[in-house]
Write an enzyme that holds these catalytic residues in place. Sequence first.
Site, PDB file in Angstrom:
ATOM      1  N   GLU A 205      58.814  41.573  53.936  1.00 19.25           N
ATOM      2  CA  GLU A 205      57.508  41.728  53.863  1.00 19.25           C
ATOM      3  C   GLU A 205      57.263  42.760  52.622  1.00 19.25           C
ATOM      4  O   GLU A 205      56.114  42.523  52.201  1.00 19.25           O
ATOM      5  CB  GLU A 205      57.413  43.022  54.960  1.00 19.25           C
ATOM      6  CG  GLU A 205      57.615  42.256  56.489  1.00 19.25           C
ATOM      7  CD  GLU A 205      56.715  41.209  56.638  1.00 19.25           C
ATOM      8  OE1 GLU A 205      55.597  41.034  56.408  1.00 19.25           O
ATOM      9  OE2 GLU A 205      57.472  39.799  57.111  1.00 19.25           O
TER      10      GLU A 205
ATOM     11  N   TRP B 243      56.285  39.732  50.265  1.00 14.82           N
ATOM     12  CA  TRP B 243      55.044  39.316  50.423  1.00 14.82           C
ATOM     13  C   TRP B 243      54.006  40.073  49.526  1.00 14.82           C
ATOM     14  O   TRP B 243      52.989  39.467  48.957  1.00 14.82           O
ATOM     15  CB  TRP B 243      54.634  39.255  51.830  1.00 14.82           C
ATOM     16  CG  TRP B 243      55.041  37.764  52.640  1.00 14.82           C
ATOM     17  CD1 TRP B 243      56.140  37.837  53.201  1.00 14.82           C
ATOM     18  CD2 TRP B 243      54.685  36.617  52.528  1.00 14.82           C
ATOM     19  NE1 TRP B 243      56.271  36.619  53.935  1.00 14.82           N
ATOM     20  CE2 TRP B 243      55.322  35.821  53.291  1.00 14.82           C
ATOM     21  CE3 TRP B 243      53.647  35.925  51.620  1.00 14.82           C
ATOM     22  CZ2 TRP B 243      55.262  34.466  53.320  1.00 14.82           C
ATOM     23  CZ3 TRP B 243      53.344  34.722  51.912  1.00 14.82           C
ATOM     24  CH2 TRP B 243      54.361  33.873  52.643  1.00 14.82           C
TER      25      TRP B 243
ATOM     26  N   TRP C 248      31.480  25.687  55.845  1.00 16.95           N
ATOM     27  CA  TRP C 248      31.376  27.059  56.494  1.00 16.95           C
ATOM     28  C   TRP C 248      30.100  27.003  57.360  1.00 16.95           C
ATOM     29  O   TRP C 248      29.142  26.641  56.846  1.00 16.95           O
ATOM     30  CB  TRP C 248      31.578  28.175  55.550  1.00 16.95           C
ATOM     31  CG  TRP C 248      32.915  28.137  54.805  1.00 16.95           C
ATOM     32  CD1 TRP C 248      32.971  27.936  53.371  1.00 16.95           C
ATOM     33  CD2 TRP C 248      34.353  28.189  55.280  1.00 16.95           C
ATOM     34  NE1 TRP C 248      34.405  28.070  53.161  1.00 16.95           N
ATOM     35  CE2 TRP C 248      34.930  28.125  53.968  1.00 16.95           C
ATOM     36  CE3 TRP C 248      34.798  28.310  56.584  1.00 16.95           C
ATOM     37  CZ2 TRP C 248      36.489  28.158  54.172  1.00 16.95           C
ATOM     38  CZ3 TRP C 248      36.227  28.371  56.660  1.00 16.95           C
ATOM     39  CH2 TRP C 248      36.847  28.299  55.542  1.00 16.95           C
TER      40      TRP C 248
ATOM     41  N   ASN D  55      50.301  43.372  62.240  1.00 13.37           N
ATOM     42  CA  ASN D  55      49.989  42.258  61.214  1.00 13.37           C
ATOM     43  C   ASN D  55      49.977  40.935  62.092  1.00 13.37           C
ATOM     44  O   ASN D  55      49.420  39.985  61.748  1.00 13.37           O
ATOM     45  CB  ASN D  55      51.454  42.103  60.355  1.00 13.37           C
ATOM     46  CG  ASN D  55      51.452  41.009  59.547  1.00 13.37           C
ATOM     47  OD1 ASN D  55      52.356  40.163  59.755  1.00 13.37           O
ATOM     48  ND2 ASN D  55      50.542  41.021  58.493  1.00 13.37           N
TER      49      ASN D  55
ATOM     50  N   TRP E  48      36.379  32.568  54.801  1.00 16.97           N
ATOM     51  CA  TRP E  48      37.232  33.726  55.008  1.00 16.97           C
ATOM     52  C   TRP E  48      36.846  34.765  54.139  1.00 16.97           C
ATOM     53  O   TRP E  48      37.293  36.180  54.346  1.00 16.97           O
ATOM     54  CB  TRP E  48      38.620  33.252  54.460  1.00 16.97           C
ATOM     55  CG  TRP E  48      38.584  32.667  52.777  1.00 16.97           C
ATOM     56  CD1 TRP E  48      38.249  31.396  52.661  1.00 16.97           C
ATOM     57  CD2 TRP E  48      38.894  33.336  51.655  1.00 16.97           C
ATOM     58  NE1 TRP E  48      38.414  31.113  51.081  1.00 16.97           N
ATOM     59  CE2 TRP E  48      38.615  32.285  50.693  1.00 16.97           C
ATOM     60  CE3 TRP E  48      39.163  34.708  51.662  1.00 16.97           C
ATOM     61  CZ2 TRP E  48      38.795  33.041  49.327  1.00 16.97           C
ATOM     62  CZ3 TRP E  48      39.380  35.317  50.393  1.00 16.97           C
ATOM     63  CH2 TRP E  48      39.002  34.257  48.952  1.00 16.97           C
TER      64      TRP E  48
ATOM     65  N   TRP F  72      44.272  36.346  53.303  1.00 12.37           N
ATOM     66  CA  TRP F  72      43.315  35.654  53.995  1.00 12.37           C
ATOM     67  C   TRP F  72      43.179  34.182  53.351  1.00 12.37           C
ATOM     68  O   TRP F  72      42.887  33.409  54.188  1.00 12.37           O
ATOM     69  CB  TRP F  72      41.625  36.202  53.515  1.00 12.37           C
ATOM     70  CG  TRP F  72      41.489  37.527  54.598  1.00 12.37           C
ATOM     71  CD1 TRP F  72      41.829  38.693  54.601  1.00 12.37           C
ATOM     72  CD2 TRP F  72      40.815  37.292  55.898  1.00 12.37           C
ATOM     73  NE1 TRP F  72      41.134  39.392  55.681  1.00 12.37           N
ATOM     74  CE2 TRP F  72      40.740  38.337  56.487  1.00 12.37           C
ATOM     75  CE3 TRP F  72      40.482  35.952  56.602  1.00 12.37           C
ATOM     76  CZ2 TRP F  72      40.040  38.476  57.839  1.00 12.37           C
ATOM     77  CZ3 TRP F  72      39.618  36.243  57.833  1.00 12.37           C
ATOM     78  CH2 TRP F  72      39.652  37.379  58.424  1.00 12.37           C
TER      79      TRP F  72
END
Length: 485
Positions: free
Chosen positions: A282, A285, A313, A348, A366, A389
């Site tokens: 983690e 990331w 969109w 998360n 997004w 995102w």
Amino acid sequence: MPHDPPAQPDGPSVMWFRTDLRLADNPALAVAAERPLVALYVLDDGANGARPLGGAARWWLARSLRALAAALAAQGVPLILRRGAAAEAVPAVLRETGAGLLAFNPGETPIDRAAEGAVTAAVAKSLPHVAVSHGVRRSALIHDPASVGGRVFTPFWKHIRAAFVPPPPLPAPDRLAGAAAVRSDALNDWELEPTAPDWAGGLDESWAPGEAGAAKRLADFLDGGLTGYATLRDRPDLDHVSRLSPHLRFGEITPAQLWHAARAAMASGRATSLDVEKFLTELGWREFSYNLLNQRPLLAEANIQPRFDAFPWRQDEASLAAWQRGLTGYPIVDAGMRQLWQTGWMHNRVRMVVASFLVKHLLQDWRAGEAWFWDTLVDADPASNPASWQWVAGCGADAAPYFRIFNPVLQGEKFDPHGDYVRRWVPELTDLPNAVLHRPWTAPPGVLSAAGVTLGESYPAPLVDHAHARARALAAFQTIKAKAA
DNA sequence: TACTGCTTGAT
DNA sequence: TCAAGCAGT
């Protein structure tokens, strides 16, 4: 015209605190502490082209600065607060204090580096006797984004794990000595804290910003949550995540400190290597996100995959508002969005579900979701928030394929199997039986009325039908897929 | 860190 | 009737 005091190469040091609001494992502070110390924080608030902090982050910053000021004051060092462009504020304080040394930790974003470049240039030009120190090493990241690249997480992280072992964290300086104080802004005048008292109240109950709060959170995590982390971290109804992200975001604790603490917990038999490795991943990331931000400074604005520039969109303010308020009619989505609003944080696993829902079920850009998270999350940082995102939306580096569409019912049933999470944040569904809790629209009328639920009144009917929304999202993806070839 | 629809094979 | 496996999205 006031004239500058005489140059004092042996004068006190100015420690320019940035997103490193701590005393321990602070390489620049370790150097600055060798002299009488002036502690400085500059709120640039957009002056350097940085994105202004969101509301929740402003609340956190205020509390963290108060904690830092208290820790410094205990050793006789005031924290000087200034507002404006760092390239003006930092030299001004150097001048006023007759400082001979400026110390700061290098930033890890392009904008931070631009700001420090401007500061360094201004100092070199007008205060050439002032030495500049960046401390003995980097501390905000484990790896050096300038020396490592890559767009795929797994090989990236494998390389980092092999090539970078964080050095043991530095202790806090033994003692600090204050230099003569200069003018400081009053923190309250910065109006960082929200005026809506209910919001600040929820944040207050949830968090203890500052270095001491970070250390306690880590200790609590090592005492309990880390055990079983590899699997239970996906369960929002349990307490098996670290909740350290906002402390990391403001530099109240470093990845090196977490790394060594986790490895020590493994060495002492308090955690398995599987759990520790998952936890370190983690952190990986976070490293990967900062690496991407350095490759793509417009990470929050531009699709990494340009074919998504043509994605159709939908503009739908009502849907966006329903999502923001936790009124989509999907219990796991609404629970997450309400947890976010009330505590400034979301588990998360649920972040992925709500993000997928906004982008794929509601077909909203997004960037609208990223902006909402930026404003409401206490841990939103300029790298992880947009990178995550883009990952969910499918337009990012090493992203989840666009056709991976979370089913919010299945995700709820799998990861909140007893419904404790939904019942906590969506109390109007408390009395529904588990069998229909994550899909109340399927409950027989008698079951709904027995639970006091009236769909469309006490709780929304689903904003969109899952099967329909899934088909619509896949069709929208088809319109840009051809352009990939 | 995905879901869906279909087939297969066990019961 | 359904768990498990698989391919396609």
